[in-house]
Enzyme design. Sequence first.
Site, PDB file in Angstrom:
ATOM      1  N   GLY A   1      -4.657  -8.328  16.425  1.00 53.06           N
ATOM      2  CA  GLY A   1      -4.890  -9.564  17.171  1.00 53.06           C
ATOM      3  C   GLY A   1      -4.296 -10.742  16.411  1.00 53.06           C
ATOM      4  O   GLY A   1      -3.644 -11.604  16.973  1.00 53.06           O
TER       5      GLY A   1
ATOM      6  N   MET B   1      -3.494 -12.105  11.873  1.00 53.09           N
ATOM      7  CA  MET B   1      -3.591 -11.797  10.437  1.00 53.09           C
ATOM      8  C   MET B   1      -3.646 -13.086   9.650  1.00 53.09           C
ATOM      9  O   MET B   1      -2.833 -13.986   9.835  1.00 53.09           O
ATOM     10  CB  MET B   1      -2.392 -10.933  10.036  1.00 53.09           C
ATOM     11  CG  MET B   1      -2.293 -10.665   8.547  1.00 53.09           C
ATOM     12  SD  MET B   1      -3.696  -9.681   7.928  1.00 53.09           S
ATOM     13  CE  MET B   1      -3.837 -10.313   6.255  1.00 53.09           C
ATOM     14  N   GLU B   2      -4.627 -13.133   8.725  1.00 52.00           N
ATOM     15  CA  GLU B   2      -4.992 -14.402   8.083  1.00 52.00           C
ATOM     16  C   GLU B   2      -4.143 -14.805   6.886  1.00 52.00           C
ATOM     17  O   GLU B   2      -4.612 -15.592   6.053  1.00 52.00           O
ATOM     18  CB  GLU B   2      -6.449 -14.299   7.624  1.00 52.00           C
ATOM     19  CG  GLU B   2      -6.725 -13.329   6.451  1.00 52.00           C
ATOM     20  CD  GLU B   2      -7.146 -11.945   6.889  1.00 52.00           C
ATOM     21  OE1 GLU B   2      -6.853 -11.573   8.037  1.00 52.00           O
ATOM     22  OE2 GLU B   2      -7.759 -11.225   6.080  1.00 52.00           O
ATOM     23  N   ASN B   3      -2.896 -14.337   6.755  1.00 52.83           N
ATOM     24  CA  ASN B   3      -2.055 -14.722   5.608  1.00 52.83           C
ATOM     25  C   ASN B   3      -2.296 -16.176   5.234  1.00 52.83           C
ATOM     26  O   ASN B   3      -2.265 -17.052   6.095  1.00 52.83           O
ATOM     27  CB  ASN B   3      -0.585 -14.558   5.962  1.00 52.83           C
ATOM     28  CG  ASN B   3      -0.296 -13.267   6.684  1.00 52.83           C
ATOM     29  OD1 ASN B   3      -0.568 -12.217   6.163  1.00 52.83           O
ATOM     30  ND2 ASN B   3       0.208 -13.366   7.908  1.00 52.83           N
TER      31      ASN B   3
ATOM     32  N   GLU C   1      -9.686 -16.292  11.939  1.00 51.82           N
ATOM     33  CA  GLU C   1      -8.629 -16.328  10.917  1.00 51.82           C
ATOM     34  C   GLU C   1      -8.790 -17.528   9.984  1.00 51.82           C
ATOM     35  O   GLU C   1      -8.511 -17.437   8.787  1.00 51.82           O
ATOM     36  CB  GLU C   1      -7.241 -16.350  11.570  1.00 51.82           C
ATOM     37  CG  GLU C   1      -6.969 -15.191  12.529  1.00 51.82           C
ATOM     38  CD  GLU C   1      -7.262 -13.826  11.957  1.00 51.82           C
ATOM     39  OE1 GLU C   1      -7.091 -13.641  10.737  1.00 51.82           O
ATOM     40  OE2 GLU C   1      -7.693 -12.934  12.717  1.00 51.82           O
TER      41      GLU C   1
ATOM     42  N   GLU D   1     -14.446  -9.254   6.564  1.00 56.26           N
ATOM     43  CA  GLU D   1     -14.414  -9.166   8.019  1.00 56.26           C
ATOM     44  C   GLU D   1     -15.755  -9.447   8.683  1.00 56.26           C
ATOM     45  O   GLU D   1     -15.815 -10.058   9.744  1.00 56.26           O
ATOM     46  CB  GLU D   1     -13.878  -7.799   8.449  1.00 56.26           C
ATOM     47  CG  GLU D   1     -12.457  -7.518   7.962  1.00 56.26           C
ATOM     48  CD  GLU D   1     -11.447  -8.555   8.437  1.00 56.26           C
ATOM     49  OE1 GLU D   1     -11.794  -9.369   9.314  1.00 56.26           O
ATOM     50  OE2 GLU D   1     -10.317  -8.549   7.917  1.00 56.26           O
TER      51      GLU D   1
HETATM   52 ZN    ZN Z   1     -10.416 -10.595  10.032  1.00 53.47          ZN
END
Ligand code: ZN
Length: 1029
Positions: free
Chosen positions: A432, A434-436, A468, A490
């Site tokens: 869905g 990605m928290e880079n 995110e 998470e």
């Molecule tokens: Zn996450």
Amino acid sequence: MDPFDYNSSERATLPRNMIENTMFEEEPDVVDLARDSAAYPTFPALDPDETAYEPRSSRLLVRGLGENDVDDDDEDCESSARLLGMSFMNRSASQRSNASIHVRQSLPRSCSPPSARTTVVCVLFLVIVASMTMVLYFLPGCNFTKMGCPKQGNKTSNGTDGELFPWAQYQLPRSVRPLSYDLTFTPDFSTMDFSGHTVINMFVLHNTKRIVLHSAHLNISKATFKLGDGEASDVTILEYLPREQIAVKFSEELKAGQRCVLTLDYAASLSHTYDGFYNSSYTDQHGNKRVLAATQFEPLYARKAFPCFDEPSFKATFLVKINRKPEYMTLSNMPQLHSTQLASGLVQDEFAKTSVNMSTYLVAFVVGNFTSVSKNVSDILVSVYSVPEKKAHTNYALDTASKLLEFYNGYFEINYPLQKLDLVAVPDFLAGAMENWGLITFRETGLLLGGHSSLLQKQSVAAIIAHELAHQWFGNLVTMSWWSDLWLNEGFATFMEFMSVQRVLPELDMSNLFLAMRFRTLDRDALNSSHAVSTEVSTPEQVQEMFDSVSYQKGASILLMLNTSLPGDQQFRKGIIQYLKQFAGLNTDTDDLWNSLTEVEVSSQHPNVSEMMRSWTSQKGFPLVTVSRTGDVVNLKQEIFQLTSDNSKHSSSLWNIPVTYVNDSCSLGPECKQLFVLNTQSGTFKVAETVKWLKLNYRSTGFYIVDYGEEGWAALTDAMTKNFQVLTQEDRASLIHNIFALSRLGRVSFRQVLNLLKYMPNETESSPVREALLQLQNIYQMLQKRYKEGLVSRMKAHILKDFGVLMDKQTWTKEESISKQDLRSALLEMACHLGQEKCTQQATAMFKQYVASNGTSMIPGDLQRVVFTVAAQSNEDWESLLTLYHYATYDSEKQKLLEGLASTQDTQKMVWLLNAGLNSNMIQIQNLPLVVHRICQGLAGNLIAWDFIQENWNRLTQTFPVGSYALQSLVKSTTSHFSEQSHLNQVQCFFASLSERGSQMRSAQEALETIRLNQSWMEKNLPSLDKWL
Ligand SMILES: [Zn+2]
């Protein structure tokens, strides 16, 4: 990371496909693929070669294929169609001319008894395997390679070049720590390759003669090593492919306290899957193919882009340079410092060195053509990037991200530490989002919204952004030490996503969504194949499997329970702030969090947080609390709530449960809530004798299920029938969820369930209605898939009787309230699914009007799925849907169109859709799990999809890693409604045949367990369904 696709199947509250399976009535279940393989779609033309796949089920549905076309002599497991569909096929055939269909009438031979020769071969094989196992057992660390095993006692394995590889574990040695990386990448879109140059500055923590790090599929051409201020010299790189590790061995020890530098030059292909440094493409509005490259490193893929210490606890700083052609642009975690023209004609973009230490899985960069909108928020430049033609769809995301960033800065009392925050919609993206750090990547559906989007669509986008952004603190600033505590990232981000959106954008009312999510998580955690929130993992597959509902949703659920059992919101918040401040830039495990929350405890009457929460994170499952009452004494008893098909209970698990309760004299407001901590097997408390009923687990914020006993349930059912508004909507929904769960456990009868639902025609809120519909629909689908037509039609009549009044009340015009949108989409999707004429006529008319208006009339976002699903049932409208899908620019609408297309009951169209998804032909493979999920709702589709999964397993696992969320979803969609022995045998056989490509997956165990439970539920309840429906 957010592996869930919120707009689709994983939105817990959304009912599944609602279109009646009409295959036994007028739709042909026989298609002539042999003669007409390119028949679908007429638009756009499909390369006939790409229809080569033909699922085994469909072969039996195919007219015109000769007997010899299906050669199954080499198949160990029977085709699902033959096993599962035989009665269906025979039945269908009997309704038609026998000559019209080829059905092989061979007997099912799933896992048939072996011949004597096979037995002898098997025994010999087993003896050899056992001997080898014993040898390996006495040679710990030995890996069986063609080079043979090393000498006994030597804990090494052979590298690719035959030399002993100096390390034999998945996790890297801790003797050397990276301090900083300088990374240079030169991607080439004409060859789809890239070259890289990596410089790693390291610090020696303990004397050692080797440095071990990760590298996957990188061809290293040169490596040099420099110790302290000495000269750099060439070194040999050893590689051990199975663990994706490389090593440098030294003849003399590196000494603790020394600094050293390893420099590596390498080349590799851009990844063709969705991980590592991967290439991606899309077709722009002028029909031109546009190429781009993006990264996805979580959990184990940074090593596919550059050699590194690819574990979350090896934090370092990163300096990124990218050499690109002048027509492209690049983005990375940090702002761009400068661009330099190179002699080669390329341009080098150099990004600032990260101002924080971070884990490798958070490094990111993107190369392509993007445009952006930006805004300054508390001195941070927030930008949303999309492909140029979608720039107009970025405003909602920019506005939402800005508001949420301000909220988090205040809530955590720690400012977001980087200078900029980019949110990028990547056209080809599996998760869905990605928290880079500083460069969050999203699926387009997760970030972009058209101007006319409904509140439900806004809710999805806001939730993903909130998730995110929460990671920028939980995960990026403070990171779990190892993947076994993934929930710290998470579970927290999931909890914060609900909490922050509720605060910042209350009009999006997240409470229903969160509640439904908790119900689904309880259902999953009731299986024996579940796992503890904090679980030991070592192999890559096990790491992948941690990205599941236990880490995310159970994690979030137990945080909610903790938050609501502490006095006020502030203690929880103070604990979190303390945790973030204490561990900023570091790594933690679960105990660190509980200790921080315990340290700020303010009152003695509340439970010790560490003591309480360890019982929820260290063991799998959750408790069933049974209530009984004698006069003014209430007895509570706890035991594990575990669904087993063999009635055996084998757990002495005990939880520290903050039990909350209300009673008939005060049941609605928070002031009515009382707390009793049950931390032993049983406990008692007193209530006034006049109390008529008790409702435990106030607003269902606790992670447990309650059984009130025969009398308790009767009293609650009676109260709800008289006036359902004596309970909050969360409490009403939780009674419905709990009674269905108890029915699955065999604790209550189906009659009690139906009695509780009798109040339904009066219900006004979406949570109880959705929960009841979802539960009934599960049973309905199982009955359908067991060909219980009599019961299916009685079930249908029963649902229409209980919910018909509510269905009729729903409107088809624009609706402003999100809870009303939610309620009506649930009811109308069910009504149309059951073929209620009023509903299907209305939906059809709306679709015709929409097509005729050429895009000027709009279908409200919450009604799109039901309208498109009804449209998909006619040939003509399905073609229109396909054309609309091809040209759709609004991503959320495009997804609804796809869901509509995949709800067709035409088997030929289903096969085409599956192939189109697999080959990324018009339907991107990232959407295949959604297509499969929708197709599986009907019987024929379920069979076709299940065969498709089996036939294409190897290809699927090349795109979706074993254990990954996408693969979990494919397995679940295709197996979760099976309830017969033949289904079970088939699924068992298939997974047993996979060996290392998935037989050990938890989702395989989960699938088998679910089928067994369905089977036993059906056996126990068919008679009572027959009686009570
Ligand atoms: Zn996450």
